[in-house]
Design an enzyme around this catalytic site. Structure first.
Site, PDB file in Angstrom:
ATOM      1  N   GLU A   5      34.461  44.457  39.407  1.00  0.00           N
ATOM      2  CA  GLU A   5      35.434  43.441  38.969  1.00  0.00           C
ATOM      3  C   GLU A   5      35.103  42.077  39.557  1.00  0.00           C
ATOM      4  O   GLU A   5      35.139  41.053  38.874  1.00  0.00           O
ATOM      5  CB  GLU A   5      36.856  43.826  39.408  1.00  0.00           C
ATOM      6  CG  GLU A   5      37.434  44.992  38.645  1.00  0.00           C
ATOM      7  CD  GLU A   5      38.882  45.264  39.032  1.00  0.00           C
ATOM      8  OE1 GLU A   5      39.668  44.310  39.163  1.00  0.00           O
ATOM      9  OE2 GLU A   5      39.232  46.438  39.212  1.00  0.00           O
ATOM     10  N   ASN A  18      40.351  39.907  43.836  1.00  0.00           N
ATOM     11  CA  ASN A  18      39.724  39.169  42.724  1.00  0.00           C
ATOM     12  C   ASN A  18      39.942  37.674  42.887  1.00  0.00           C
ATOM     13  O   ASN A  18      39.033  36.875  42.628  1.00  0.00           O
ATOM     14  CB  ASN A  18      40.267  39.664  41.378  1.00  0.00           C
ATOM     15  CG  ASN A  18      39.578  40.937  40.939  1.00  0.00           C
ATOM     16  OD1 ASN A  18      38.399  40.909  40.579  1.00  0.00           O
ATOM     17  ND2 ASN A  18      40.285  42.044  41.003  1.00  0.00           N
ATOM     18  N   HIS A  36      40.869  43.821  33.944  1.00  0.00           N
ATOM     19  CA  HIS A  36      41.470  45.158  33.841  1.00  0.00           C
ATOM     20  C   HIS A  36      40.457  46.177  34.343  1.00  0.00           C
ATOM     21  O   HIS A  36      39.278  46.093  33.997  1.00  0.00           O
ATOM     22  CB  HIS A  36      41.845  45.431  32.379  1.00  0.00           C
ATOM     23  CG  HIS A  36      42.548  46.724  32.196  1.00  0.00           C
ATOM     24  ND1 HIS A  36      43.886  46.888  32.499  1.00  0.00           N
ATOM     25  CD2 HIS A  36      42.111  47.934  31.779  1.00  0.00           C
ATOM     26  CE1 HIS A  36      44.230  48.142  32.265  1.00  0.00           C
ATOM     27  NE2 HIS A  36      43.173  48.801  31.830  1.00  0.00           N
ATOM     28  N   LEU A  48      54.079  40.503  31.783  1.00  0.00           N
ATOM     29  CA  LEU A  48      53.633  39.687  30.645  1.00  0.00           C
ATOM     30  C   LEU A  48      53.909  38.221  30.942  1.00  0.00           C
ATOM     31  O   LEU A  48      54.948  37.874  31.496  1.00  0.00           O
ATOM     32  CB  LEU A  48      54.401  40.087  29.381  1.00  0.00           C
ATOM     33  CG  LEU A  48      53.962  41.361  28.679  1.00  0.00           C
ATOM     34  CD1 LEU A  48      54.859  41.637  27.474  1.00  0.00           C
ATOM     35  CD2 LEU A  48      52.496  41.288  28.234  1.00  0.00           C
ATOM     36  N   ASP A  86      46.982  43.876  27.753  1.00  0.00           N
ATOM     37  CA  ASP A  86      45.575  44.315  27.642  1.00  0.00           C
ATOM     38  C   ASP A  86      45.042  44.321  26.208  1.00  0.00           C
ATOM     39  O   ASP A  86      44.217  45.165  25.846  1.00  0.00           O
ATOM     40  CB  ASP A  86      45.399  45.734  28.229  1.00  0.00           C
ATOM     41  CG  ASP A  86      45.872  45.817  29.674  1.00  0.00           C
ATOM     42  OD1 ASP A  86      45.703  44.832  30.403  1.00  0.00           O
ATOM     43  OD2 ASP A  86      46.410  46.867  30.055  1.00  0.00           O
TER      44      ASP A  86
HETATM   45  C1  GAR Z   1      42.564  44.959  40.089  1.00  0.00           C
HETATM   46  O1  GAR Z   1      41.924  46.210  40.161  1.00  0.00           O
HETATM   47  C2  GAR Z   1      42.870  44.597  38.644  1.00  0.00           C
HETATM   48  O2  GAR Z   1      41.884  45.028  37.746  1.00  0.00           O
HETATM   49  C3  GAR Z   1      44.152  45.340  38.427  1.00  0.00           C
HETATM   50  O3  GAR Z   1      44.876  45.106  39.608  1.00  0.00           O
HETATM   51  C4  GAR Z   1      43.960  45.032  40.695  1.00  0.00           C
HETATM   52  C5  GAR Z   1      44.282  43.803  41.511  1.00  0.00           C
HETATM   53  O4  GAR Z   1      43.519  43.831  42.686  1.00  0.00           O
HETATM   54  N1  GAR Z   1      44.841  44.853  37.260  1.00  0.00           N
HETATM   55  C6  GAR Z   1      45.402  45.659  36.344  1.00  0.00           C
HETATM   56  O5  GAR Z   1      45.451  46.865  36.476  1.00  0.00           O
HETATM   57  C7  GAR Z   1      45.972  44.930  35.141  1.00  0.00           C
HETATM   58  N2  GAR Z   1      46.401  45.841  34.127  1.00  0.00           N
HETATM   59  P1  GAR Z   1      43.319  42.541  43.579  1.00  0.00           P
HETATM   60  O6  GAR Z   1      44.708  42.053  43.926  1.00  0.00           O
HETATM   61  O7  GAR Z   1      42.573  43.024  44.791  1.00  0.00           O
HETATM   62  O8  GAR Z   1      42.544  41.530  42.793  1.00  0.00           O
END
Ligand code: GAR
Length: 193
Positions: A177, A16, A107, A90, A148
């Protein structure tokens, strides 16, 4: 042009973060990734940020001065918007208050369902499939002091197909995402301009 800081976690892939930093760099959104903050050096997310030539700062969550260090780094980089991307703890209350309505999180589910403490990564997709949901997706929401829980800014949805597994759902949702986070930052860039 708003200045964005992206806070990543120690275990994240940084996908992301990379989607946001690439969109800033290509000029497809009116934002600049001014800083990536990571709790650890050398992670996948940090390596990706460095490859995208984004300045990286390492600040340890557990350090006593974490809240002050974070506030100083954000002030120094003149940050307008904070994006959490795979940041699983947090944020200190002082940071939440200092940047009220200027902190976003992504999320991997349709909040308010499937959120809260312990609901992260693959746990979320397993819970969605176990609940027999017909659709899932991702949510970009404002951050407050509860996991969240803040107001929703943007969501994207996808159907859950017969035979869907947590892994196949995770892949589909991750693609959503990247699109949703870029769109959400553009919405904030227009609001804060
Ligand atoms: C993503 O899927 C994000 O939505 C999740 O962690 C991943 C990070 O991926 N976050 C949560 O679950 C927050 N509660 P990334 O490092 O490839 O962006």
């Amino acid at each position: 042009m708003i200045r964005v800081a992206i806070l990543v976690g120690s275990k994240g892939r940084g996908s992301n973060m990379a989607a946001l930093a690439s969109a800033c760099r290509s000029g497809s959104i009116d934002a600049e990734t001014a800083l990536v903050i990571s709790p650890k050096a050398g992670t996948k997310a940090v390596l990706r940020a460095e490859a995208l030539e984004v300045p990286v700062k390492v600040l340890h969550h557990k350090s006593e001065s974490y809240a002050d260090d974070l506030l100083s780094a954000l002030a120094e980089a003149e940050i307008d918007l904070i994006c959490l991307a795979g940041y699983m703890t947090l944020l200190p209350a002082a940071v939440v208050h200092a940047y009220e309505d200027r902190i976003l999180n992504i999320h991997p589910a349709l909040l308010p369902k499937f959120g809260g403490k312990g609901m992260y990564g693959m746990h979320v997709h397993e819970a969605v499939i176990a609940a027999g949901e017909s659709e899932s997706g991702c949510s970009v929401h404002f951050v407050n002091e509860v996991y969240d829980d803040g107001a929703l800014l943007h969501q994207k949805r996808c159907p859950i197909e017969p035979g869907e597994t947590p892994e196949s759902l995770a892949e589909k949702v991750l693609d959503l995402e990247h699109l949703a986070y870029v769109e959400a930052v553009q919405i904030m860039a227009a609001r804060l301009a």
